[in-house]
Motif scaffolding. Structure first.
Motif, PDB file in Angstrom:
ATOM      1  N   LEU A  28       0.813  -1.218   0.000  1.00  0.00           N
ATOM      2  CA  LEU A  28       0.000   0.000   0.000  1.00  0.00           C
ATOM      3  C   LEU A  28       0.844   1.264   0.000  1.00  0.00           C
ATOM      4  O   LEU A  28       0.407   2.312  -0.478  1.00  0.00           O
ATOM      5  CB  LEU A  28      -0.938  -0.001   1.218  1.00  0.00           C
ATOM      6  N   SER A  29       2.035   1.204   0.552  1.00  0.00           N
ATOM      7  CA  SER A  29       2.940   2.357   0.572  1.00  0.00           C
ATOM      8  C   SER A  29       4.362   1.890   0.328  1.00  0.00           C
ATOM      9  O   SER A  29       4.862   1.014   1.039  1.00  0.00           O
ATOM     10  CB  SER A  29       2.862   3.093   1.914  1.00  0.00           C
ATOM     11  N   PHE A 251      -2.346   7.023  -5.576  1.00  0.00           N
ATOM     12  CA  PHE A 251      -2.618   5.599  -5.685  1.00  0.00           C
ATOM     13  C   PHE A 251      -3.769   5.381  -6.670  1.00  0.00           C
ATOM     14  O   PHE A 251      -4.798   6.045  -6.584  1.00  0.00           O
ATOM     15  CB  PHE A 251      -2.986   5.044  -4.308  1.00  0.00           C
ATOM     16  N   GLN A 252      -3.588   4.475  -7.580  1.00  0.00           N
ATOM     17  CA  GLN A 252      -4.577   4.288  -8.642  1.00  0.00           C
ATOM     18  C   GLN A 252      -5.699   3.316  -8.282  1.00  0.00           C
ATOM     19  O   GLN A 252      -6.603   3.082  -9.072  1.00  0.00           O
ATOM     20  CB  GLN A 252      -3.868   3.798  -9.918  1.00  0.00           C
ATOM     21  N   GLY A 253      -5.627   2.746  -7.092  1.00  0.00           N
ATOM     22  CA  GLY A 253      -6.714   1.883  -6.653  1.00  0.00           C
ATOM     23  C   GLY A 253      -6.822   0.576  -7.422  1.00  0.00           C
ATOM     24  O   GLY A 253      -7.928   0.094  -7.656  1.00  0.00           O
ATOM     25  N   ASP A 254      -5.705   0.016  -7.845  1.00  0.00           N
ATOM     26  CA  ASP A 254      -5.751  -1.254  -8.555  1.00  0.00           C
ATOM     27  C   ASP A 254      -5.751  -2.387  -7.532  1.00  0.00           C
ATOM     28  O   ASP A 254      -4.715  -2.966  -7.208  1.00  0.00           O
ATOM     29  CB  ASP A 254      -4.559  -1.370  -9.511  1.00  0.00           C
ATOM     30  N   TRP A 255      -6.923  -2.679  -7.032  1.00  0.00           N
ATOM     31  CA  TRP A 255      -7.040  -3.652  -5.957  1.00  0.00           C
ATOM     32  C   TRP A 255      -6.779  -5.074  -6.437  1.00  0.00           C
ATOM     33  O   TRP A 255      -6.430  -5.949  -5.639  1.00  0.00           O
ATOM     34  CB  TRP A 255      -8.429  -3.535  -5.325  1.00  0.00           C
ATOM     35  N   LEU A 323     -15.453  -3.335  -5.896  1.00  0.00           N
ATOM     36  CA  LEU A 323     -14.179  -2.644  -6.058  1.00  0.00           C
ATOM     37  C   LEU A 323     -14.312  -1.402  -6.933  1.00  0.00           C
ATOM     38  O   LEU A 323     -13.516  -0.466  -6.817  1.00  0.00           O
ATOM     39  CB  LEU A 323     -13.133  -3.599  -6.634  1.00  0.00           C
ATOM     40  N   THR A 324     -15.298  -1.363  -7.796  1.00  0.00           N
ATOM     41  CA  THR A 324     -15.557  -0.134  -8.559  1.00  0.00           C
ATOM     42  C   THR A 324     -15.942   0.989  -7.608  1.00  0.00           C
ATOM     43  O   THR A 324     -15.486   2.122  -7.709  1.00  0.00           O
ATOM     44  CB  THR A 324     -16.670  -0.354  -9.597  1.00  0.00           C
TER      45      THR A 324
END
Length: 332
Positions: A28-29, A251-255, A323-324
């Motif tokens: 995450l970081s 962060f692009q949120g690509d889970w 996730l959307t």
């Protein structure tokens, strides 16, 4: 460590910040400074060193927190830890648990700053990375206005490179460790004053910091900010740390990338004899507040604990979350 750059850190937390937790947080970081759980020097000297000290190379920057009050043992523990390549060695002068008190280290060392100074001096002789101290503002009936600067002066004279201060007293008798994290009042101002008096010394703050907005405010006054329970219980906030504090792109949120990385890590851990639960338990709070989060938590808390559970349980948990919606909500 210097105070030329601001530092965001995730606090050392017993039973929480093990290597599996740190691997997850690092996804995450890329830049947050991560700390191990406190590891007692005697355990390193006499115990299973590989299990206690090994970590994935991707965890850097990562600091090893030591517990102890015997300078020779702390130095020996550092010598054993040296090949593992930690980026910092930190001495615990803040934990108030009964177990720590029985070993006369942790927060009770606030009462003997001369002992802490001897420990730091011995640690500095063998360490090849910065040696830091994490303390409280005082214990029991101590006057923090006297106790805190006294400790800082002695450990800095002994060679300490930085001080992390949990901005609460610890009460060694009468309060549980949990109560010691919540009941003694926070006094951020005293930490700010310590920094104003020591402009050339790295001083970081810890205690009760719940949001990145609060962290940003503290960094106007001190060199580092450390989140504990907030980072663990709502780890998604770590996904905005690199952007907020280190100038990286948002962060692009690509889970799905995160899911696949954790599934691969869990698979390797299981193949080496571990259990899925060792990894999954640190991920439970990831999607707090979003549609499907309750089912996500249920899967990780129940299915991941079953015998033979595999990485597919993580896939099922992620599939339970919209996730959307997570991307739109910018959950960090």
């Amino acid at each position: 460590m210097t105070n030329s750059a601001k530092v965001f850190a995730v606090a050392p937390m017993i039973d929480w910040t093990d290597r599996h937790c740190r691997y997850f947080h690092r996804r995450l970081s890329r830049n947050a400074l991560l700390y191990t759980e406190m590891v007692v020097a005697d355990a390193i000297i006499h115990g299973p060193r590989e299990r206690l000290l090994s970590f994935d190379s991707s965890e850097h920057p990562v600091a090893l927190q030591l517990g102890g009050s015997d300078p020779a043992k702390l130095a020996k523990a550092i010598a054993f830890a040296e090949p593992y390549g930690y980026d910092e060695i930190n001495l615990n002068v803040g934990c108030p648990s009964d177990r720590v008190q029985s070993g006369t280290f942790g927060a009770c060392l606030m009462l003997t700053p001369d002992v802490v100074a001897l420990c730091v001096e011995a640690m500095k002789k063998v360490a090849t990375v910065p040696v830091t101290v994490k303390c409280r503002i005082g214990v029991d009936e101590q006057d923090p206005e006297r106790a805190l600067p006294a400790l800082i002066n002695q450990v800095v004279d002994a060679g300490a490179d930085a001080i992390w201060i949990h901005a609460r007293k610890a009460w060694l008798k009468g309060l549980s460790p949990k109560e010691n994290r919540e009941i003694p009042p926070l006094d951020y101002d005293i930490v700010y004053r310590m920094k104003a008096q020591r402009p050339d010394l790295f001083i970081g703050i810890n205690g009760g910091v719940a949001t990145l907005d609060e962290a940003e405010h503290h960094l106007k006054h001190v060199d580092g900010v450390m989140l504990g329970r907030a980072a663990y219980q709502t780890p998604a906030l770590l996904s905005d740390v690199d952007h907020r504090f280190y100038g990286a792109s948002p962060f692009q949120g690509d889970w799905m990338v995160l899911r696949d990385a954790m599934m691969d890590y869990a698979r390797r851990h299981i193949e080496s004899g571990g259990r899925l639960q060792h990894v999954a338990r640190h991920m439970v709070g990831l999607f707090s507040g979003l549609p499907g989060a309750r089912r996500y938590r249920q899967i990780l808390s129940t299915d991941a604990a079953r015998d033979g559970a595999g990485p597919e349980v993580l896939a099922a948990a992620f599939a339970a979350v919209d996730l959307t919606e997570a991307e739109r909500a910018e959950i960090a």
